[in-house]
Design a protein around this motif. Structure first.
Motif, PDB file in Angstrom:
ATOM      1  N   ALA A  33      35.334  60.301  20.680  1.00 59.26           N
ATOM      2  CA  ALA A  33      35.816  61.598  21.164  1.00 59.26           C
ATOM      3  C   ALA A  33      34.671  62.602  21.268  1.00 59.26           C
ATOM      4  N   PHE A  34      33.774  62.596  20.275  1.00 60.75           N
ATOM      5  CA  PHE A  34      32.644  63.531  20.284  1.00 60.75           C
ATOM      6  C   PHE A  34      31.712  63.268  21.467  1.00 60.75           C
ATOM      7  N   LEU A  35      31.351  62.014  21.687  1.00 60.38           N
ATOM      8  CA  LEU A  35      30.409  61.693  22.767  1.00 60.38           C
ATOM      9  C   LEU A  35      31.026  61.918  24.141  1.00 60.38           C
ATOM     10  N   LEU A  36      32.296  61.571  24.304  1.00 56.85           N
ATOM     11  CA  LEU A  36      32.963  61.826  25.587  1.00 56.85           C
ATOM     12  C   LEU A  36      33.002  63.320  25.897  1.00 56.85           C
ATOM     13  N   SER A  37      33.348  64.113  24.891  1.00 55.75           N
ATOM     14  CA  SER A  37      33.410  65.561  25.094  1.00 55.75           C
ATOM     15  C   SER A  37      32.030  66.121  25.425  1.00 55.75           C
ATOM     16  N   LEU A  38      30.991  65.627  24.738  1.00 56.95           N
ATOM     17  CA  LEU A  38      29.646  66.129  24.984  1.00 56.95           C
ATOM     18  C   LEU A  38      29.176  65.774  26.395  1.00 56.95           C
ATOM     19  N   ILE A  39      29.451  64.549  26.842  1.00 56.36           N
ATOM     20  CA  ILE A  39      29.048  64.141  28.192  1.00 56.36           C
ATOM     21  C   ILE A  39      29.779  64.967  29.244  1.00 56.36           C
ATOM     22  N   CYS A  40      31.076  65.125  29.073  1.00 52.83           N
ATOM     23  CA  CYS A  40      31.850  65.929  30.034  1.00 52.83           C
ATOM     24  C   CYS A  40      31.378  67.378  30.054  1.00 52.83           C
ATOM     25  N   PHE A  41      31.032  67.908  28.896  1.00 52.26           N
ATOM     26  CA  PHE A  41      30.548  69.284  28.836  1.00 52.26           C
ATOM     27  C   PHE A  41      29.240  69.429  29.613  1.00 52.26           C
TER      28      PHE A  41
END
Length: 680
Positions: free
Chosen positions: A315-323
Motif C-alpha cells: 500500500a505504501f509503495l503504490l501510494s508513493l508511485i501514484c503520488f
C-alpha cells in the motif's frame, strides 16, 4: 539409534526374515528380482520410519514427565494463580506435534503401500504383455483370464514389517526397533490435562491443531505478496535514486514527510517480525517477558507479522508511485497537481486504521504505551521498559506523524476557506510546531524512561543500577534540548563533547549492563564475551556491537530537527532524515536481540530447550525480575569502588525520604534541561 548403513540391509541384523515369495513365483527369475528390489526399497522406508519413531518416543517420554510435573505444580499453586499459561501452551504444542507425527506415519505407510500396488500392476502388465505377444500375421490371442499374480505379490508385500500390524517392540528378534506411536496414549494424555478426560474433545482439538501445523496453506499467497513488494520497491528506487529528474520535486514537497513517517512505521513492523523470528530460533521466552498472549500450537507469529508488513509495504509503495506520477502530471491530466495529495491522505488513513483494527490484537500495544506515559505512577516492569526504549528510537517518526495530522487538518481548513494549498508547507516553520511540539515529542520519551528508572529505584530500594540508567537518559535529554534550541551553536566544542559523551555512555551501558555481554579480566587484562551465549556465532555479537556503536551516533542526530541556513544544507538533511530514522529502528531491532537474551539468562540461566518445565511451572509472571542487569561484571565493581561513599541501598530510609530524594533528583535534571535550553 543404530547407524543407517547396517540397520536393515545386513541379513544378521534384520528384524525378521524376508517375506516368503510363493514357490510358484520364486521359480521365475523375473519375479524373484522384482521382489528383491521391492524389499530393498521397503527396508529403506522402514529405516526412515524407525528413526522418526525414535524421535517421537523420546518426545513422548519427555512430555509425560513434563505433564506429571505440570499437574503436581498446578495442584500446589494457589487457586487464584492457576496453572502457568506458558507451560500449558508448550505441552499443547508438544502433544499436537506428536498427534501430527502419528498421522504422518500412517500416511507414510499408506503412500508406500500405494506405490507398491502400482509397481506390482506395472510388473504384471509387462510380464503378461511379453507372454501374450503374437507373431506377425497371426490373429490376436483370446483374452486370458485374470492373473492371480497381482494378488500373490500384494500378499507378499503386506508381510513386510513396514505394513505389518504386529507390534515391533514386543515381537521376538525386533527389540532394536522403536515402538509405534500410539494415538490412544496421546489422546488420553491430552484429555487428562486439558479436556477433563473427554477423549472426543481431545481428538477434535488435536485434529484442529494438527491441521494448522501441516504445511503452510498461505505460502503461495505470502510469496506472491513478497514478489509484488520487491517489484514496487525496485520501481520506487529507480524513480527516487537513479532518475533524479523524475523524483526531485518530491523531496521538497510537504507530503514527503508524511511518506517518511509512514514508511518508517512499516519498517518497524518488519523489524518486529525479525525480532520474533530471532528470539524463537534462539529459544528465548519472549512471550513471558513481554507478557504476550501465548501463540496456539502450530501458529507462527512471524508469518502474521510479515504478512501485515507486506500489506502495508505494498500500500505504501503504490501510494508513493501514484503520488509521484500525479505530481508530475503523468496521469490525471487536466487535474490540478494539488489533488495528487489525495494519495498520502488515503495512505495515512489506511495505516492509522490498520494500527487500531482489530482492537483485540492492538489493545496490548496501546496499553503498554499508556503505561510508559503515566510513569512513575503506572506499572514499570520489563515490558514497559522495553516499550519505552522503542519510543526513544522513533522520535523522528513520531514528529512526522504529528506533522501529518496537522498538515491534513490545515488542508481541511484550507478546503473550507477555499484556499487549499497542500503543496505548501505551512506547518514546519510555525512557532507552535517548531518550539513546542517538536521539543515535547523529542524529550518526552527520554523523560518517561528517566521516570521509569526512578520508579524502579523506589520499588527496589536500590540506587544502582537504576539511577545510573536514569543518568543515561538525562544526558541524552540535555544534549537534545541544547541542539533543539541552539541550532547555530552545534559546532560549539562543549556541545560536541556532550554529544560524544552521551553516545559513548549509552554504548557502554548497552554492552556492560543491558546486554551484560563483555567480561574484563582484572588479572589477565583480557576482554571476553560472557560464557553463556544463546546465539551460536560470536561474530554475530561482534557485528551487533560495532553497528550499535556507529548507529548510536545516528540516533543522537535523530533527536535534532532539520535545519541549516544554506539551501544545500537543507537538501542534504532532507535526504538523510529517512536514512537516519530507519537506521535507528534497525539498531533498536538488533539491540532487542541481545536485550531479551540477557533477560532470559538472568531468569532461566540457560536456553529454553534445556530449561526444566517443573521450574517454569512454579514460576509466576510477576516473579520475573524486570529491567534487571547483571551484578557480576567488573564494570559494576569498579563503579562500586568509586562510589563506595554513597550507599547503594535506600532500604533503611522511610518512603517519604526516598520520594523526596528521587523528586529532588528529577527536579535537578529538569532544571538542567531548562537551563541548557533557554539560559545558555
Amino acid at each position: 539409534p543404530v547407524p543407517l548403513p547396517t540397520l536393515y540391509l545386513q541379513a544378521n541384523q534384520r528384524p525378521a526374515k524376508d517375506p516368503a515369495l510363493p514357490e510358484a513365483l520364486a521359480v521365475d527369475e523375473r519375479h524373484r528380482r522384482f521382489s528383491q528390489l521391492l524389499v530393498q526399497e521397503l527396508d529403506q522406508a522402514l529405516h526412515h520410519l524407525d528413526c522418526e519413531r525414535r524421535k517421537c518416543a523420546a518426545e513422548l517420554e519427555r512430555v509425560e514427565t513434563q505433564a506429571s510435573e505440570f499437574i503436581r505444580s498446578a495442584k500446589a499453586a494457589a487457586p487464584s494463580v492457576g496453572p502457568d499459561p506458558y507451560v500449558r501452551s508448550r505441552l499443547k504444542a508438544s502433544l499436537a506435534w506428536l498427534f501430527q507425527e502419528h498421522a504422518q506415519h500412517v500416511a507414510f505407510r499408506m503412500v508406500n503401500h500405494s506405490v507398491c500396488q502400482k509397481l506390482i500392476l506395472l510388473h504384471t502388465e509387462l510380464i503378461e504383455d511379453k507372454g501374450n505377444a503374437t507373431a506377425p500375421g497371426e490373429g490376436r490371442a483370446e483374452a486370458a483370464p485374470e492373473s492371480p499374480l497381482p494378488k500373490e505379490l500384494a500378499l507378499f508385500v503386506m508381510e513386510h514389517e513396514l505394513f505389518s500390524e504386529r507390534e515391533s517392540g514386543t515381537t521376538e528378534g525386533k527389540h532394536h526397533l522403536a515402538p509405534r506411536l500410539q494415538v490412544d496414549e496421546i489422546l488420553q494424555l491430552y484429555a487428562a490435562l486439558f479436556s477433563h478426560g473427554d477423549g472426543e474433545v481431545a481428538r477434535t482439538a488435536l485434529t484442529y491443531y494438527s491441521m494448522n501445523q501441516v504445511g503452510n496453506p498461505h505460502g503461495f499467497d505470502f510469496g506472491l505478496r513478497i514478489g509484488v513488494f520487491l517489484v514496487l520497491l525496485a520501481w520506487v528506487l529507480w524513480d527516487c535514486l537513479v532518475d533524479d529528474d523524475m523524483g526531485k520535486e518530491v523531496w521538497n514537497d510537504p507530503a514527503f514527510k508524511v511518506y517518511r513517517g509512514l514508511g518508517n512505521l512499516v519498517l518497524l513492523v518488519w523489524c518486529w517480525g525479525i525480532n520474533l523470528f530471532v528470539w524463537r530460533r534462539a529459544g528465548i521466552d519472549y512471550e513471558r517477558f513481554l507478557r504476550l498472549e501465548p501463540c496456539p500450537p502450530g501458529v507462527d507469529p512471524c508469518q502474521s507479522v510479515w504478512k501485515e508488513g507486506c500489506d502495508l509495504s505494498i500500500a505504501f509503495l503504490l501510494s508513493l508511485i501514484c503520488f509521484w506520477k500525479a505530481l508530475r502530471g503523468v496521469f490525471l491530466r487536466g487535474v490540478p497537481p494539488q489533488l495528487a495529495h489525495v494519495f498520502p491522505v488515503t495512505l495515512f488513513l489506511y495505516i492509522m486504521y490498520r494500527a487500531v483494527v482489530p482492537w483485540k490484537d492492538r489493545k496490548l500495544l496501546f496499553t503498554s504505551v499508556w503505561d510508559v506515559m503515566v510513569a512513575p505512577f503506572g506499572t514499570t516492569q520489563f515490558k514497559e521498559g522495553y516499550v519505552g526504549d522503542i519510543l526513544t528510537s522513533v522520535v523522528r517518526v513520531l514528529i512526522d506523524i504529528v506533522f501529518s495530522i496537522l498538515y491534513f487538518f490545515s488542508g481541511v481548513s484550507g478546503w473550507y476557506s477555499s484556499s487549499l494549498h497542500l503543496d505548501e508547507d505551512v506547518i514546519q516553520d510555525t512557532s507552535m510546531f517548531k518550539w513546542i511540539i517538536v521539543p515535547s515529542i523529542t524529550v518526552l520519551p527520554l523523560w518517561w524512561r528517566f521516570l521509569q528508572n526512578l520508579q524502579r529505584s523506589y520499588d527496589t530500594r536500590e540506587r544502582w543500577p537504576h539511577l545510573g540508567n536514569a543518568l543515561k537518559y538525562a544526558t541524552a535529554q540535555t544534549v537534545a534540548l541544547y541542539g533543539l534550541f541552539h541550532a547555530d551553536a552545534r559546532s560549539n566544542p562543549l556541545w560536541i563533547f556532550g554529544f560524544v559523551f552521551a553516545t559513548l555512555y549509552q554504548f557502554a551501558w548497552d554492552i556492560f549492563m543491558d546486554w551484560d555481554l563483555v567480561r574484563i579480566s582484572q588479572r589477565m587484562g583480557r576482554v571476553n564475551f560472557r560464557d553463556n551465549l544463546l546465539y551460536k556465532s560470536k561474530s554475530f555479537y561482534l557485528c551487533i556491537m560495532l553497528l550499535n556503536l556507529g548507529l548510536r551516533f545516528f540516533w543522537t542526530l535523530t533527536l535534532i530537527p532539520e535545519g541549516g541556513k544554506e539551501a544545500w544544507q537543507k537538501n542534504i538533511q532532507v535526504r538523510l532524515s529517512p536514512v537516519l530514522a530507519a537506521a535507528e529502528i534497525c539498531r533498536r531491532c538488533m539491540w532487542g536481540f541481545l536485550r531479551l537474551e540477557n533477560e532470559h539468562l538472568q531468569v532461566y540461566g540457560t536456553g529454553i530447550q534445556d530449561f526444566k518445565v517443573d521450574e517454569a511451572a512454579t514460576m509466576n509472571v510477576n516473579d520475573l525480575r524486570p529491567m534487571t542487569v547483571s551484578t557480576a561484571s567488573d564494570l559494576q565493581q569498579k563503579f562500586s569502588a568509586i562510589l563506595a561513599s554513597i550507599p547503594s541501598s535506600t532500604s533503611g530510609k522511610s518512603n517519604s525520604m526516598v520520594i523526596i530524594e528521587l523528586v529532588a533528583l528529577a527536579g535537578v535534571i529538569a532544571s538542567t534541561g531548562m537551563f541548557v535550553a533557554f539560559a545558555i
